[in-house]
Every structure is written in C-alpha cells, then in structure tokens.
Design an enzyme around this catalytic site. Structure first.
Site, PDB file in Angstrom:
ATOM      1  N   GLY A 142       0.485 -43.710-110.579  1.00 57.60           N
ATOM      2  CA  GLY A 142      -0.186 -43.447-111.841  1.00 57.60           C
ATOM      3  C   GLY A 142      -1.591 -42.942-111.563  1.00 57.60           C
TER       4      GLY A 142
ATOM      5  N   GLN B 284     -10.184 -40.825-113.289  1.00 61.75           N
ATOM      6  CA  GLN B 284     -10.096 -40.922-111.833  1.00 61.75           C
ATOM      7  C   GLN B 284     -10.274 -39.579-111.147  1.00 61.75           C
ATOM      8  OE1 GLN B 284      -6.350 -43.572-111.926  1.00 61.75           O
ATOM      9  NE2 GLN B 284      -7.441 -44.214-110.072  1.00 61.75           N
TER      10      GLN B 284
ATOM     11  N   CYS C 113      -5.392 -49.499-106.108  1.00 61.42           N
ATOM     12  CA  CYS C 113      -5.911 -48.464-107.014  1.00 61.42           C
ATOM     13  C   CYS C 113      -6.394 -47.280-106.192  1.00 61.42           C
ATOM     14  CB  CYS C 113      -7.056 -49.042-107.842  1.00 61.42           C
ATOM     15  SG  CYS C 113      -7.822 -47.852-108.980  1.00 61.42           S
ATOM     16  N   LEU C 114      -6.075 -46.087-106.655  1.00 59.60           N
ATOM     17  CA  LEU C 114      -6.496 -44.884-105.938  1.00 59.60           C
ATOM     18  C   LEU C 114      -8.011 -44.734-105.917  1.00 59.60           C
ATOM     19  CD1 LEU C 114      -3.814 -42.330-107.217  1.00 59.60           C
ATOM     20  CD2 LEU C 114      -3.747 -43.821-105.200  1.00 59.60           C
TER      21      LEU C 114
ATOM     22  N   HIS D 151      -2.176 -50.996-115.897  1.00 57.55           N
ATOM     23  CA  HIS D 151      -3.228 -50.554-114.979  1.00 57.55           C
ATOM     24  C   HIS D 151      -3.856 -49.247-115.451  1.00 57.55           C
ATOM     25  CE1 HIS D 151      -4.773 -50.140-110.673  1.00 57.55           C
ATOM     26  NE2 HIS D 151      -4.952 -48.915-111.150  1.00 57.55           N
ATOM     27  N   GLU D 152      -3.019 -48.283-115.835  1.00 55.24           N
ATOM     28  CA  GLU D 152      -3.543 -46.974-116.237  1.00 55.24           C
ATOM     29  C   GLU D 152      -4.231 -47.029-117.600  1.00 55.24           C
ATOM     30  OE1 GLU D 152      -3.815 -44.828-114.021  1.00 55.24           O
ATOM     31  OE2 GLU D 152      -2.471 -45.864-112.630  1.00 55.24           O
TER      32      GLU D 152
ATOM     33  N   HIS E  79      -7.640 -48.222-117.128  1.00 56.27           N
ATOM     34  CA  HIS E  79      -8.555 -47.159-116.688  1.00 56.27           C
ATOM     35  C   HIS E  79      -9.168 -46.428-117.881  1.00 56.27           C
ATOM     36  CE1 HIS E  79      -8.692 -46.936-112.369  1.00 56.27           C
ATOM     37  NE2 HIS E  79      -7.372 -46.935-112.240  1.00 56.27           N
TER      38      HIS E  79
END
Length: 210
Positions: free
Chosen positions: A68, A73, A116-117, A158-159, A162
C-alpha cells in the site's frame, strides 16, 4: 505499508495493469511535514494528471516492495492511497481509494508485525482490528466501498491512517517507537539501495513488455 524484504530483486507477483505508464517517485520519510498532518481532500476527478499519479504510485509501491502507498508518502498533500495486497484466502486485492473513511467492524483484534515504506527497515508489532471497511471514491469520483480482513484489513487501516497524518509508529509505546527508529537508522541505507535496484529493473521490465 511494506512487505518483508524480498529474496530476489523483482517481485514474485506480476505487475498489475495499474502500473502501466508509471514512473518511480522518491518516498518521503518520517519527519517530513506532509506525513504528519491531515491531507487535503481530492476535489478534481477523472483527469489525466490523476491517472498518471495513480500509475506512478502503483509503480513506486512495487519498486519498494509495498502492499500500500498513500499520496503523502510521495510528498503530495492529497487524501488517496493505492494497494496491491493479499487477503487471508489468497485473493489478490488491487485498487485505490480517494478521500477514504474507515469503519472498523466487530471487536476482534490482531497483533502482528507491521512496517512502513516511510520508516524504511523498521518492523514492530501493532494491534489492529481484524475487519475494516473503507468508503471513499474512485479516480472518476464514483462512490466505492472496500472491505478487508486480516492483512488486507491492516493495510486499509494503515493507509487510511496515512491520509489522516498518522504513521504506525505513532501507535507504538515510546520504547517501541524508539526501537523502530533505531532499526531504521541501522537498515535504511540497505533498504534504499534495494529499492533503487528494483526501480531500475522494473522500469526495464515495463519497457520490454510494451
């Protein structure tokens, strides 16, 4: 949201059609202001610019071995995210949501490792609802509803977090957060080098497939 580090430079899952025409964009990291405030609603739909953005996000997510990726991000103050995440039954869920709102269903919770990226190289256990439903719009402005369980539910939560300016490390205890940042400091350079390699290989693969 990130997957575990790949054993090979290229992903086992084939690139979805959503990546066609996409290019790699740098991923913003924890501490960048755009990651830490509620993003602005998407108000323009069906544009070529939005279509290109989604393709870039899908490509960037795959280059980073993620499941995701939210717009902030890659530095954009917009409430949207893309996903390519497996479900508990092995079903591959691929899509995007603009202006997401999450609703948690049931009382069951699951505690599992999460990464997380935007916090490269760190993984900590996070407790999340086992079931989640996200409502929003697609890129043409049409209402959509996406339901997930297990890992896919975690990805949706999670997304959406963000887009609200929340990172998974914000849900950790101070001790766990400090450990995540220590892991990031130790592993960041390796993770970024892997991403750069994957981005080059995926770009070459995408060019060969056209």
């Amino acid at each position: 949201m990130s997957r575990r580090a790949p054993r090979t430079p290229l992903p086992a899952r084939p690139l979805p059609m959503e990546t066609v025409g996409g290019t790699h964009r740098p991923i913003t990291e924890i501490g960048t202001p755009v990651l830490h405030h509620h993003s602005a609603d998407v108000t323009e739909f069906g544009t070529e610019r939005l279509a290109r953005l989604l393709a870039d996000m899908f490509f960037t997510m795959h280059a980073a071995n993620g499941v995701g990726l939210a717009a902030n991000q890659i530095g954009l103050d917009l409430r949207l995210f893309v996903y390519d995440c497996p479900g508990d039954d092995g079903t591959r869920h691929i899509g995007h949501v603009l202006n997401p709102e999450v609703r948690l269903t049931g009382t069951e919770e699951i505690t599992q490792p999460e990464g997380c990226l935007s916090v490269p190289g760190a993984v900590r256990h996070v407790t999340r609802a086992a079931n989640a439903t996200v409502r929003g719009q697609d890129w043409q402005g049409r209402p959509i509803t996406v339901h997930g369980t297990g890992l896919f539910a975690r990805c949706l939560q999670h997304e959406t977090d963000h887009t609200n300016g929340t990172l998974y490390v914000d849900r950790l205890t101070p001790e766990d957060r400090a450990e995540a940042l220590r892991q990031m400091d130790a592993n960041r350079a390796t993770v970024l080098a892997q991403r750069a390699t994957r981005a080059r290989l995926l770009a070459r693969q995408a060019g060969a497939d056209q």
